[in-house]
Design an enzyme around this catalytic site. Structure first.
Site, PDB file in Angstrom:
ATOM      1  CE  LYS A  68       5.657   3.768  31.937  1.00 28.93           C
ATOM      2  NZ  LYS A  68       5.725   3.040  33.222  1.00 28.93           N
ATOM      3  CB  THR A  69      12.546   3.589  29.598  1.00 29.14           C
ATOM      4  OG1 THR A  69      11.776   4.662  30.141  1.00 29.14           O
ATOM      5  CG2 THR A  69      13.765   4.156  28.890  1.00 29.14           C
ATOM      6  CB  THR A 112       2.968   6.730  35.470  1.00 34.31           C
ATOM      7  OG1 THR A 112       3.113   8.130  35.760  1.00 34.31           O
ATOM      8  CG2 THR A 112       4.355   6.124  35.278  1.00 34.31           C
ATOM      9  CG  ASP A 162       9.670   8.689  30.531  1.00 30.81           C
ATOM     10  OD1 ASP A 162       8.536   8.166  30.563  1.00 30.81           O
ATOM     11  OD2 ASP A 162      10.528   8.493  31.412  1.00 30.81           O
ATOM     12  NE  ARG A 182      12.535   2.172  37.502  1.00 26.29           N
ATOM     13  CZ  ARG A 182      11.749   3.129  37.025  1.00 26.29           C
ATOM     14  NH1 ARG A 182      11.070   3.915  37.850  1.00 26.29           N
ATOM     15  NH2 ARG A 182      11.627   3.296  35.719  1.00 26.29           N
TER      16      ARG A 182
END
Length: 349
Positions: free
Chosen positions: A74-75, A168, A119, A227
């Site tokens: 997302k980032t 999330t 975020d 990740r």
């Protein structure tokens, strides 16, 4: 290690890209364009259309809401949007916006069409969220001047911008805020082929040699999350460096490395399995409440709910019910346990 420009075996991915400095490695792995962003094909194709249209009209891109499990990009996607639009990128998190003046300071200093990324947007304070409503719709801010009976409200114009909110926990974001986002992108777990492509790309950037047959178990154990994939790839590089395999990540290196890290073929770590075993062995497969389960495994409730349970549920190993958590039949099968006919506890197969 093979010399530069020398042929390498077909089964080995080899990089000639110089290794970045330690502090820059995470940033070096982050793609900069939509073409470099692997996976999430439909979402990526739609975004490419929206970005192209906004650039042709010389307008700021509509506000974007990103939701999905952690570690899926997302980032990274927020950075890519700013890069594709050719505008400034300002990043913060919702807990950092403590007072209205924090938000005012950021928004009044944004350059035209800039991307403002928040975020954990589900953690915004109500006062901050209410200020965003007008800013997102009218590109203005309500600011109160003075106190008491003499107080008055002044509208401050701000430059057009694109707000990108990531979370999330989409269910914890208020409906009025969600409705102000024109574009919604929902991330899903990656396909195995996409994870293997990410492994190849990361291996090239980090100058890691990895055999083709080593990618499959590594991808399978990475929870289909980029990740986690990159984290495991770094650890396999460490094991390969000291294993006598000439620094090549082989199938044997991956299998031995995953065993040392106590990660199984589904990507479950030791505590993941402990949670399932606790439900099965101590509570007869459930149901058991989240607080009771958290105390039993020695973790905080928030950590259990936010970090461990989502993947266990997505993998079909855990079920949330109105009465508590329950282990599924797949969990019994994965741990090699079966429930006795009398339901007085599991036993080994």
């Amino acid at each position: 290690m093979a010399k530069k420009n020398s042929p390498s075996p077909e089964s080995v991915v080899h990089s000639e890209v110089s290794l970045p400095a330690d502090d820059d490695r995470d940033r070096a792995l982050r793609p900069l364009t939509l073409n470099e962003f692997l996976g999430q094909t439909v979402m990526k194709e739609n975004l490419a259309v929206f970005i192209k249209a906004a650039r042709e009209r010389s307008e700021s891109l509509d506000h974007i809401f990103l939701t999905g499990p952690p570690g899926l990009g997302k980032t990274t996607l927020a950075h890519i949007v700013a890069n594709e639009m050719g505008v400034d990128f300002i990043e913060t998190s919702a807990p950092a916006l403590d007072k209205p003046k924090d938000l005012v300071g950021i928004l009044t200093n944004l350059k035209p069409k800039a991307v403002f990324f928040i975020d954990e947007i589900h953690r915004l304070k109500p006062t901050i969220e209410e200020m965003l409503y007008i800013a997102m719709e009218d590109y203005e801010l309500d600011w109160i001047i003075g106190q008491g009976p003499s107080a008055r409200t002044m509208r401050l114009p701000i430059r057009s911008f694109t707000l990108i909110g990531a979370t999330t926990k989409a269910g914890m974001v208020s409906s009025p805020l969600i409705s102000r986002f024109g574009i919604t992108c929902r991330f899903s777990l990656y396909e195995s082929a996409d994870i293997q492509a990410i492994i190849r790309r990361s291996a090239r950037i980090m100058n890691i040699r990895i055999n083709d047959d080593a990618m499959t178990p590594l991808a399978r154990s990475s929870r289909f999350t980029p990740r986690v994939t990159n984290r495991l790839l770094r650890r396999m590089r460490d094991f390969a460096q000291v294993s006598g395999s000439d620094g090549i990540v082989t199938l044997n290196v991956v299998e031995d490395g995953l065993r040392r890290l106590e990660i199984d073929q589904l990507g479950l770590e030791r505590l993941d399995r402990d949670i399932l075993r606790m439900i099965i062995e101590r509570y007869g497969g459930g149901p058991v409440g989240a607080e009771t389960l958290a105390i039993s495994v020695g973790e905080a409730v928030d950590t259990l709910e936010d970090f461990y349970e989502p993947f266990l549920i997505q993998a079909g190993l855990l079920e949330r019910t109105s009465r508590g958590r329950m282990a599924t039949s797949l969990a019994y099968q994965h741990l090699g346990l079966v429930r006795s006919a009398a339901k007085d506890g599991p036993f080994l197969l």
